[in-house]
Design a protein around this motif. Structure first.
Motif, short mmCIF file in Angstrom:
data_model
loop_
_atom_site.label_atom_id
_atom_site.label_comp_id
_atom_site.label_asym_id
_atom_site.label_seq_id
_atom_site.Cartn_x
_atom_site.Cartn_y
_atom_site.Cartn_z
N ALA A 241 -7.62 -4.86 10.12
CA ALA A 241 -6.43 -5.45 9.48
C ALA A 241 -6.61 -5.60 7.98
O ALA A 241 -5.67 -5.42 7.20
N GLU A 242 -7.85 -5.91 7.53
CA GLU A 242 -8.07 -6.13 6.10
C GLU A 242 -8.12 -4.86 5.29
O GLU A 242 -8.16 -4.90 4.05
N THR A 243 -8.13 -3.69 5.94
CA THR A 243 -8.21 -2.43 5.20
C THR A 243 -6.86 -1.76 5.01
O THR A 243 -6.76 -0.74 4.34
N THR A 244 -5.80 -2.30 5.61
CA THR A 244 -4.50 -1.64 5.54
C THR A 244 -3.47 -2.53 4.85
O THR A 244 -3.54 -3.76 4.91
N THR A 245 -2.53 -1.88 4.22
CA THR A 245 -1.44 -2.59 3.57
C THR A 245 -0.20 -2.65 4.45
O THR A 245 0.80 -3.28 4.10
N ALA A 246 -0.25 -1.98 5.60
CA ALA A 246 0.89 -1.98 6.53
C ALA A 246 0.89 -3.27 7.36
O ALA A 246 -0.16 -3.87 7.60
N TYR B 225 -1.21 -2.56 12.03
CA TYR B 225 -2.40 -1.74 11.84
C TYR B 225 -2.75 -0.94 13.11
O TYR B 225 -3.87 -0.47 13.25
N LYS B 226 -1.78 -0.81 14.01
CA LYS B 226 -1.98 -0.01 15.22
C LYS B 226 -0.89 1.04 15.31
O LYS B 226 0.21 0.86 14.77
N GLY B 227 -1.19 2.13 15.98
CA GLY B 227 -0.19 3.17 16.16
C GLY B 227 -0.54 4.08 17.32
O GLY B 227 -1.67 4.08 17.83
N GLU B 228 0.45 4.83 17.76
CA GLU B 228 0.26 5.79 18.86
C GLU B 228 0.70 7.14 18.33
O GLU B 228 1.86 7.33 17.93
N LEU C 296 -8.49 11.89 10.62
CA LEU C 296 -8.72 10.69 9.81
C LEU C 296 -7.72 10.62 8.66
O LEU C 296 -7.13 9.56 8.39
N ASP C 297 -7.52 11.75 7.96
CA ASP C 297 -6.58 11.77 6.84
C ASP C 297 -5.16 11.44 7.30
O ASP C 297 -4.45 10.65 6.66
N ALA C 298 -4.75 12.03 8.43
CA ALA C 298 -3.39 11.81 8.93
C ALA C 298 -3.21 10.38 9.41
O ALA C 298 -2.17 9.74 9.15
N ALA C 299 -4.22 9.85 10.12
CA ALA C 299 -4.13 8.48 10.64
C ALA C 299 -4.13 7.46 9.51
O ALA C 299 -3.38 6.48 9.54
N ALA C 300 -4.96 7.68 8.49
CA ALA C 300 -5.00 6.77 7.34
C ALA C 300 -3.66 6.74 6.62
O ALA C 300 -3.19 5.68 6.19
N LYS C 301 -3.02 7.89 6.51
CA LYS C 301 -1.71 7.95 5.85
C LYS C 301 -0.66 7.24 6.68
O LYS C 301 0.20 6.50 6.14
N SER C 302 -0.70 7.42 8.01
CA SER C 302 0.29 6.80 8.88
C SER C 302 0.16 5.28 8.89
O SER C 302 1.16 4.56 8.93
N LEU C 303 -1.07 4.76 8.87
CA LEU C 303 -1.30 3.31 8.93
C LEU C 303 -1.43 2.69 7.55
O LEU C 303 -1.74 1.50 7.44
N GLN C 304 -1.24 3.50 6.52
CA GLN C 304 -1.32 3.03 5.12
C GLN C 304 -2.68 2.41 4.81
O GLN C 304 -2.79 1.33 4.23
N VAL C 305 -3.75 3.11 5.24
CA VAL C 305 -5.12 2.69 4.95
C VAL C 305 -5.61 3.49 3.75
O VAL C 305 -5.47 4.72 3.71
N GLU C 306 -6.20 2.82 2.76
CA GLU C 306 -6.70 3.50 1.58
C GLU C 306 -7.84 4.44 1.98
O GLU C 306 -8.82 4.02 2.59
N ASN C 307 -7.70 5.70 1.60
CA ASN C 307 -8.69 6.72 1.96
C ASN C 307 -9.25 7.34 0.68
O ASN C 307 -8.57 8.10 0.00
N VAL C 308 -10.50 7.00 0.36
CA VAL C 308 -11.15 7.52 -0.86
C VAL C 308 -12.35 8.39 -0.51
O VAL C 308 -13.27 8.53 -1.31
N ASN C 309 -12.33 8.98 0.67
CA ASN C 309 -13.47 9.79 1.11
C ASN C 309 -13.76 10.95 0.17
O ASN C 309 -14.91 11.35 -0.02
N ASN C 310 -12.70 11.52 -0.43
CA ASN C 310 -12.89 12.66 -1.33
C ASN C 310 -13.12 12.24 -2.78
O ASN C 310 -13.32 13.09 -3.65
#
Length: 310
Positions: free
Chosen positions: A221-226, A229-232, A245-259
């Motif tokens: 919950a603390e990593t998402t701005t949505a 924080y759950k989805g199907e 991971l990229d698609a799920a992070a975008k859907s749940l509005q989780v900051e993704n800085v892996n790259n």
């Protein structure tokens, strides 16, 4: 006619004379003393260089004075020809040596006892001692290996699974606050859950149904701005985990800085709840997940360990 005569000359001591090649040839007498028959298709003996009729064309029939001369010339010509493997070292050439077993006196590398090479200890043994148990292979240092280095690698290998177990326990404890409980375990409950999941899951509508894997996706919950924080969702079996991971992070509005970040504490990882492990980025979805599974996006838990370097 000339070509057929040349081919025949390679296999017999006599060759048929060609009257088309020699316009003056109108037949010759057999040069065997008591024969002297006129033959319009005479044969030339390549050993004694004389001409004979059909009945006396072979060396045996005319009792050739130079019997075997043609065969000897042909043999010398073949020996003088370069062979296909000349100048190359034969890999299967094995020198004769005693069996490497201490108590054995058998000589290996002979036609009767070819010998068996053990790739583990790099030694040659007779048939009696060819098995690892018979020549005490586990207690021998391989020829060419450094004893100290060999012992170190063996020690690392023995402790690898223990280290993996300890690492997994630590990571599960660290991420325990974010991990949901696995879905129903009974077969009927799983089928019902997947059927319900298929009705609500979101994804690319153009993706063929047989290519889809339906999963529950959650994030801390603390990593998402949505707000949720759950989805199907459903993803392609041909995708790798990194793409999921990229698609799920975008859907749940989780900051993704892996790259963008090289620090492991900033990176997101995909935790497979049913499998109880962190998935590698290059794993295929079709081999790592099945419909109805749950994955969790966790930050800073680190990758699976390198067992050799631990």
């Amino acid at each position: 006619m000339a070509s057929s005569s040349a081919a025949e000359a390679q296999d017999t001591s006599y060759v048929k004379m060609d009257k088309e090649a020699d316009a003056t040839l109108i037949g010759k007498h057999c040069q065997l003393e008591y024969c002297n028959q006129l033959d319009f298709l005479p044969f030339f003996c390549q050993s004694c260089k004389k001409t004979f009729c059909l009945d006396h064309r072979s060396e045996t029939a005319h009792k050739c004075a130079s019997a075997g001369a043609w065969a000897a010339r042909r043999r010398e010509a073949e020996l003088g020809r370069h062979s296909a493997g000349e100048g190359k070292r034969m890999r299967d050439l094995v020198s004769q040596k005693p069996c490497a077993a201490a108590e054995c006196k058998t000589v290996v590398g002979t036609s009767l006892v070819p010998g068996v090479h053990c790739s583990s200890c790099n030694r040659d043994y007779c048939l009696k001692h060819r098995l690892k148990e018979e020549h005490d292979c586990k207690n021998k240092v391989p020829i060419g290996a450094r004893p100290a280095q060999f012992d170190a690698v063996a020690e690392q290998t023995r402790s690898a699974f223990a280290k993996l177990k300890a690492w997994g326990a630590a990571k599960r404890e660290m991420a325990g606050r974010a991990l949901p409980k696995p879905k129903p375990s009974s077969a009927s409950a799983r089928i019902a859950a997947v059927h319900s999941l298929k009705k609500t899951a979101k994804g690319d509508a153009k993706l063929a149904p047989e290519k889809r894997v339906y999963v529950y996706v959650e994030a801390e919950a603390e990593t998402t701005t949505a707000k949720n924080y759950k989805g199907e969702f459903f993803y392609s079996k041909d995708w790798v985990v990194g793409r999921v991971l990229d698609a799920a992070a975008k859907s749940l509005q989780v900051e993704n800085v892996n790259n963008q970040s090289s620090e492991e504490r900033d990176k997101l990882r995909v935790f497979h709840v049913e499998g109880g492990r962190v998935l590698e980025f290059n794993e295929k979805v079709g081999s790592a997940l099945v419909s109805g599974n749950t994955i969790v996006l966790l930050r800073g838990i680190g990758p699976p360990p390198d067992l050799i370097e631990m």
